[in-house]
Design an enzyme around this catalytic site. Structure first.
Site, PDB file in Angstrom:
ATOM      1  CG  HIS A 220      -0.399   0.416   2.341  1.00 42.03           C
ATOM      2  ND1 HIS A 220       0.084  -0.810   3.491  1.00 42.03           N
ATOM      3  CD2 HIS A 220      -0.001   1.174   3.052  1.00 42.03           C
ATOM      4  CE1 HIS A 220       0.671  -0.087   4.543  1.00 42.03           C
ATOM      5  NE2 HIS A 220       0.501   1.143   4.345  1.00 42.03           N
ATOM      6  CG  ASP A 250      -0.006  -4.063   2.680  1.00 40.56           C
ATOM      7  OD1 ASP A 250       0.313  -3.226   1.634  1.00 40.56           O
ATOM      8  OD2 ASP A 250      -0.083  -3.518   3.840  1.00 40.56           O
ATOM      9  CB  SER A 328       3.027   1.942   7.279  1.00 42.43           C
ATOM     10  OG  SER A 328       2.556   0.630   6.537  1.00 42.43           O
TER      11      SER A 328
END
EC number: 3.4.21.-
Length: 480
Positions: A220, A250, A328
């Site tokens: 993402h 992901d 992230s």
């Protein structure tokens, strides 16, 4: 310590010297005259001490009146006054004079109680704290600013004491120092409509897994972006190419062209991870290079079906280490500096998740096979949200943390809406709960994923606070 040895040696030579080197007048080598202390201390009867006390003001032998203390290296322990501030009377042989020991008392020297060097605000290194205080008193006498202690040890860059507590127990700092060079900052750019100008639209983190520049991050982070730029810890920046993406898991693999060998991180075995283990999450939130958070592993098997993170066959690592949009894609490491997960999302304070390293190994192996065989992959539909299945227990937990949380016990809870995606364009927002799509009830996040694959237009009903809102989202096709 060297000063103390020198001082004691000087005293010993003084006491063994010839009679011509007698002690000051009125002071005998033994059997000193007794100091008679008043039964009750009356400070009003004390003589005012001199204003110029280079050794500082201290209490007299009776502990009543203020007197000038003797300087460092002065004789003490007989009829002399007490040692100055921070000094103590050290007797190399015999016993010092006291209220009960007089006849057998021996002379000593005033020695600083602190033997380590200190750095003063005048940028000078002093042998000990007492010398700095003496210099400060001299400075104040000349109406100059006082000298204060800036740090223990010499001025300038000193060496850390291997026996200090921070040297022994700062194992987190040791881990960070080891892994930081292999953690990268990722900046994503997109062209403005009807313009050649590019603007940054998102950022994230990643970590280097091969010396020639392969970098692992979250899918993402890089999906649906026109240009990806990577910044290393030393500040060097490179254009990156997207090599492979598993949007369902992901995980993404990108590549930079770099001359020479890059530092790499090794993958640990997430299957051996235990609840309660210390972990370190590192990344670049808000474009700040290598920001570190720590925590423990809450559980090693938080099922994908339970979370609804579009991969029901994967167990996620749950941790209380802070994970946010910026870090992230960065590594979650154990105390050996091995990557045991990819930081992937934060649900709420104290609840964050990471993709296990065993899943990363599988992805890298399959990616190698695909690239070696030249396999092509079909495009996937994408709307740009990260979500989790809402259960009654999870809804209660979120409602306890957020008073305005919707009054629902099932559906797909939106954790993040990725900028410049169909979801953002359609009006979806974080903390929305999707309760139906195209007239079909949504119970879990998997229901949303299934509809996205089949439908070209999504007419959603979302619960936002206490309102139901109708939103239309058109998925777009992307390379996986």
């Amino acid at each position: 310590m060297q000063f103390l040895r020198t001082a004691l040696l000087s005293l010993l030579l003084l006491l063994l010297a010839a009679p011509s080197l007698a002690l000051p007048s009125g002071i005998s080598r033994s059997a000193p005259a007794a100091t008679v202390c008043p039964e009750h201390c009356d400070p009003t009867r004390c003589a005012p001490p001199p204003t110029d006390c280079e050794g500082g003001r201290v209490r007299d032998a009776c502990g009543c009146c203020e007197v000038c203390g003797a300087l460092e290296g002065a004789v003490c322990g007989l009829q002399e006054g007490p040692c100055g501030e921070g000094l103590q009377c050290v007797v190399p042989f015999g016993v010092p004079a006291s209220a009960t020991v007089r006849r057998r008392a021996q002379a000593g020297l005033c020695v600083c109680a602190s033997s380590e060097p200190v750095c003063g605000s005048d940028a000078k290194t002093y042998t000990n704290l007492c010398q700095l205080r003496a210099a400060s008193r001299r400075s104040e006498k000349l109406r100059q600013p006082p000298v204060i202690v800036l740090q223990r040890g010499a001025c300038g860059q000193g060496q850390e004491d291997p026996n200090s507590l921070r040297h022994k127990y700062n194992f987190i700092a040791d881990v960070v120092e080891k892994i930081a060079p292999a953690v990268v900052h990722i900046e994503l750019y997109r062209k403005l409509p009807f313009s050649k100008r590019e603007v940054p639209v998102a950022s994230g983190s990643g970590f280097i897994v091969s010396e020639d520049g392969l970098i692992v991050t979250n899918a993402h982070v890089v999906t649906n972006k026109n240009r990806v730029k990577v910044e290393l810890k030393n500040g060097a920046t490179y254009e990156a190419k997207i090599k492979d993406v598993d949007e369902k898991a992901d995980i993404a693999l990108i590549k930079i062209d770099h001359q020479g060998k890059l530092p790499v991180l090794l993958l640990g075995r997430s299957s051996e991870l235990r609840p309660g283990e210390f972990v370190v999450a590192i990344g670049s939130p808000f474009s700040l290079q290598n920001t570190v958070t720590t925590g423990i592993v809450s559980t090693t098997q938080r099922g994908g079906k339970e979370l609804g993170l579009r991969n029901s066959d994967m167990d996620y690592i749950q941790t209380d280490a802070i994970i946010n949009y910026g870090n992230s894609g960065g590594p979650l490491v154990n105390l050996d500096g091995e990557v045991i997960g990819i930081n992937t999302l934060k649900v709420t304070a104290g609840i964050s998740f990471a993709i296990p390293s065993d899943k990363i190994k599988k992805f890298l192996t399959e990616s190698h096979d695909r690239q070696a065989k030249g396999k092509t992959v079909t495009k996937k539909k994408y709307i740009g949200i990260r979500m989790m299945s809402l259960t009654s227990s999870k809804a209660k937990e979120l409602k306890d943390r957020h008073r305005d949380f919707p009054d629902v016990i099932s559906g797909a809870y939106i954790i993040e809406v990725i900028p410049d995606t169909p979801a953002e364009a359609g009006g979806l927002k974080e903390n929305d709960v999707i309760i139906s799509i195209n007239g079909q009830s949504v119970v879990t996040a998997n229901d949303v994923s299934d509809v996205i694959k089949k439908e070209n237009t999504l007419n959603m009903v979302v619960r936002r606070g206490n309102e139901d809102i109708v939103i239309t989202v058109v998925p777009e096709e992307i390379d996986p």
